[in-house]
Design an enzyme around this catalytic site. Sequence first.
Site, short mmCIF file in Angstrom:
data_model
loop_
_atom_site.label_atom_id
_atom_site.label_comp_id
_atom_site.label_asym_id
_atom_site.label_seq_id
_atom_site.Cartn_x
_atom_site.Cartn_y
_atom_site.Cartn_z
N CYS A 1 0.81 -1.22 0.00
CA CYS A 1 0.00 0.00 0.00
C CYS A 1 0.84 1.27 0.00
O CYS A 1 0.32 2.36 -0.23
CB CYS A 1 -0.94 0.02 1.20
SG CYS A 1 -2.29 -1.13 1.02
N1 COA Z 1 -20.14 -9.25 7.78
C1 COA Z 1 -20.65 -9.36 9.03
N2 COA Z 1 -19.90 -9.57 10.11
C2 COA Z 1 -18.57 -9.69 9.93
C3 COA Z 1 -17.96 -9.60 8.67
C4 COA Z 1 -18.82 -9.38 7.55
N3 COA Z 1 -18.33 -9.26 6.32
N4 COA Z 1 -16.63 -9.76 8.81
C5 COA Z 1 -16.40 -9.95 10.11
N5 COA Z 1 -17.56 -9.92 10.80
C6 COA Z 1 -17.75 -10.11 12.24
C7 COA Z 1 -16.65 -10.93 12.85
O1 COA Z 1 -16.93 -12.31 12.73
C8 COA Z 1 -16.65 -10.45 14.29
O2 COA Z 1 -17.66 -11.12 15.00
P1 COA Z 1 -17.45 -11.54 16.54
O3 COA Z 1 -17.28 -10.22 17.26
O4 COA Z 1 -18.70 -12.28 16.82
O5 COA Z 1 -16.20 -12.38 16.55
C9 COA Z 1 -17.05 -8.99 14.18
O6 COA Z 1 -17.69 -8.85 12.92
C10 COA Z 1 -15.88 -8.04 14.26
O7 COA Z 1 -14.86 -8.47 13.32
P2 COA Z 1 -13.45 -7.80 13.23
O8 COA Z 1 -12.66 -8.49 12.15
O9 COA Z 1 -12.85 -7.69 14.56
O10 COA Z 1 -13.90 -6.36 12.66
P3 COA Z 1 -13.18 -4.97 12.74
O11 COA Z 1 -14.09 -4.07 13.49
O12 COA Z 1 -11.77 -5.06 13.18
O13 COA Z 1 -13.19 -4.51 11.20
C11 COA Z 1 -11.65 -4.34 9.33
C12 COA Z 1 -12.51 -5.25 10.22
C13 COA Z 1 -10.85 -5.21 8.39
C14 COA Z 1 -12.59 -3.45 8.51
C15 COA Z 1 -10.74 -3.46 10.22
O14 COA Z 1 -10.09 -4.24 11.18
C16 COA Z 1 -9.69 -2.73 9.41
O15 COA Z 1 -9.99 -1.97 8.50
N6 COA Z 1 -8.42 -2.89 9.79
C17 COA Z 1 -7.30 -2.24 9.12
C18 COA Z 1 -7.10 -2.89 7.82
C19 COA Z 1 -6.00 -2.30 7.02
O16 COA Z 1 -5.66 -1.14 7.08
N7 COA Z 1 -5.43 -3.12 6.21
C20 COA Z 1 -4.43 -2.69 5.34
C21 COA Z 1 -4.75 -3.32 4.07
S1 COA Z 1 -3.68 -2.67 2.88
#
Ligand code: COA
Length: 381
Positions: free
Chosen positions: A164
């Site tokens: 990225c």
């Molecule tokens: N739909 C519904 N629920 C979902 C889901 C989806 N698509 N994906 C995950 N969940 C659920 C999970 O199972 C989890 O449930 P639980 O609490 O019962 O275990 C809950 O939602 C929270 O999941 P989590 O993965 O902890 O979500 P989050 O709030 O951390 O958000 C991201 C996920 C990826 C959006 C976030 O962590 C993020 O953006 N992180 C930074 C990513 C980044 O910058 N990456 C660089 C890439 S270049």
Amino acid sequence: MELTAQDRTGRPVISATGLFTPEHVITNEELVASYNDYVEGHNASNANAIAAGEVEALQPSSVEFIEKASGIKARHVMAKEPILDPDIMSPRWEERGNDELSIMAEIGVKAARQALERAGRDPKDVDAVLCAASNMQRAYPAMAIEIQQELGIEGFGFDMNVACSSATFGIQTAADYIRAGNAKSVLVVSPEITSGHLNWRDRDSHFIFGDVATAVLVEDAAIAPPEHWDILGTKLKTVFSNNIRNNFGFLNRAHPDGDGKPDKLFVQEGRKVFKEVVPMVAQMIIDEAERLEIDPKGLRRLWLHQANAGMNRLISHKVLGHEASNDESPTVLDTYANTSSAGSIIAFHKHSEDLAVGDDGLICSFGAGYSAGTVFVRKVG
Ligand code: COA
């Protein structure tokens, strides 16, 4: 005091940027409907194994979760139908012959042409092309050399990948050529066909990415058009982390669907990334501002990497000392999703014309590696 052309030699500036946006759009609603069809089909065909506790039932995705957790509402893609087809869930296009322009080069050239036109630059006067992106569609010849050839640029080109942060690392590389007197005009092209390395069957990340191409023309101030952006300083940082990883490579050619392991596509520990990268990047920006004797609170605009709206809210708050408005830290994530290295450049491209001469701003990327890059700029005109 007016600077003479000689004073300006060796000082890097951004002369112009270019953007190519694919025409196809996938909304969260369309994406989730297709994902949930896949889940239903998978659970139905594995019903006995699920009942016996041998296979885990897949959970449906949700539009509300995606928007709340990431801020993403839609994404542009190069191939919509195969991605939404529950039997395929991956981009597909006709394989092109070696005598045809490859797809990554094609979109890179479109963005590059726009940057050249906006700067009034004849390709013959460009010295180098850097193709800076998260993934190259082949090992060699370099995408950059194909882009160079298509544009009619002499000189040289090469590919670079810092995930990225590829575009900001490319900008610093180009700026260093100019500072060293090795080039006067360098195109940094970032064609990001991220749909090819996203696992569209992974509920945790299937909503994250989108496709796009950007171009940044970094030039010596001595030849730049009257309206440009002085590059006040650039800083790069990398810290090894497995929290964002993609094991695809020519040493492990097993098909991602074939060996059952999803690690040949994008995988991440999103929570950890969020927690670890936010403080690292905020501190890096503040330290670099101090080194450049710029008050971070006085930055007129932050063009941040577009991965997660919450991350950008926290980083901009730490840097500016208050909750940033959309004017201070614009979002393109809602309509483009995460476009890897191109994200901060799209934000800059779309939201910089209204700034006044003398305004300072920051282009900042962060992502896998971990990697982060800052480019402080000042509007000149
Ligand atoms: N739909 C519904 N629920 C979902 C889901 C989806 N698509 N994906 C995950 N969940 C659920 C999970 O199972 C989890 O449930 P639980 O609490 O019962 O275990 C809950 O939602 C929270 O999941 P989590 O993965 O902890 O979500 P989050 O709030 O951390 O958000 C991201 C996920 C990826 C959006 C976030 O962590 C993020 O953006 N992180 C930074 C990513 C980044 O910058 N990456 C660089 C890439 S270049």
